[in-house]
Design a protein around this motif. Structure first.
Motif, short mmCIF file in Angstrom:
data_model
loop_
_atom_site.label_atom_id
_atom_site.label_comp_id
_atom_site.label_asym_id
_atom_site.label_seq_id
_atom_site.Cartn_x
_atom_site.Cartn_y
_atom_site.Cartn_z
N ASP A 1 -3.85 -3.73 -6.24
CA ASP A 1 -4.41 -2.58 -6.93
C ASP A 1 -3.30 -1.92 -7.74
OD1 ASP A 1 -6.29 -0.57 -7.65
OD2 ASP A 1 -5.61 0.70 -5.99
N HIS B 1 -0.39 -5.13 -1.45
CA HIS B 1 -0.21 -4.57 -0.11
C HIS B 1 -0.67 -5.63 0.88
CE1 HIS B 1 0.13 -0.81 -2.35
NE2 HIS B 1 -0.92 -1.24 -3.02
N ALA C 1 0.03 -1.91 5.87
CA ALA C 1 0.26 -1.64 4.44
C ALA C 1 -1.03 -1.24 3.74
CB ALA C 1 0.87 -2.87 3.77
N ILE C 2 -2.14 -1.85 4.11
CA ILE C 2 -3.43 -1.51 3.52
C ILE C 2 -3.83 -0.08 3.91
CG2 ILE C 2 -5.90 -2.06 3.58
CD1 ILE C 2 -4.98 -5.06 3.72
N TRP D 1 -1.71 2.21 1.82
CA TRP D 1 -2.21 2.22 0.44
C TRP D 1 -3.42 3.14 0.32
CZ3 TRP D 1 -7.09 -0.32 -0.16
CH2 TRP D 1 -7.61 -0.29 -1.46
N LYS D 2 -4.33 3.01 1.25
CA LYS D 2 -5.55 3.82 1.21
C LYS D 2 -5.23 5.30 1.42
CE LYS D 2 -9.66 4.33 0.45
NZ LYS D 2 -9.94 4.27 -0.97
#
Length: 109
Positions: free
Chosen positions: A36, A41, A46-47, A50-51
């Motif tokens: 993104d 990520h 990591a996700i 990111w969110k």
């Protein structure tokens, strides 16, 4: 317009998108990737980060409009409306699913 029927992991992603980074992370496999805004990520932690960062920076809603199956991917076109430059925008979410979870997601115009 009839309701759009999405595969379960994708429906769960869009439902979780407005709730919390933890709920979003649960939609992904342990070694999943999200691409993104030019960044990748990898992994659930990591996700989730990111969110959390995206949610802290912007307030938005995403409304899935269409679903296509292409080359082993589920491609969802979604109208995204929020407090970010260029809103509203139609984005394409390119999902690869494995064993009932999201293995990869690429978000772009």
């Amino acid at each position: 317009m009839p309701d759009l029927i999405l595969p379960e992991p994708i429906a769960a992603y869009f439902a979780a998108d407005t709730r919390s980074p933890e709920a979003v992370a649960l939609c992904f496999s342990t070694d999943a990737t999200v691409k993104d805004e030019g960044l990748t990520h990898t992994g659930v932690a990591a996700i989730k980060a990111w969110k959390a960062a995206a949610s802290a920076q912007y307030t938005y809603t995403a409304q899935p409009l269409a679903l296509e199956r292409r080359d082993g991917f589920e491609v969802v076109t979604s109208r995204v409306v929020g407090n970010f430059p260029g809103s509203p925008v139609d984005l394409r979410y390119r999902f690869r699913l494995e064993r009932g979870l999201i293995a990869s997601l690429e978000i772009g115009a």
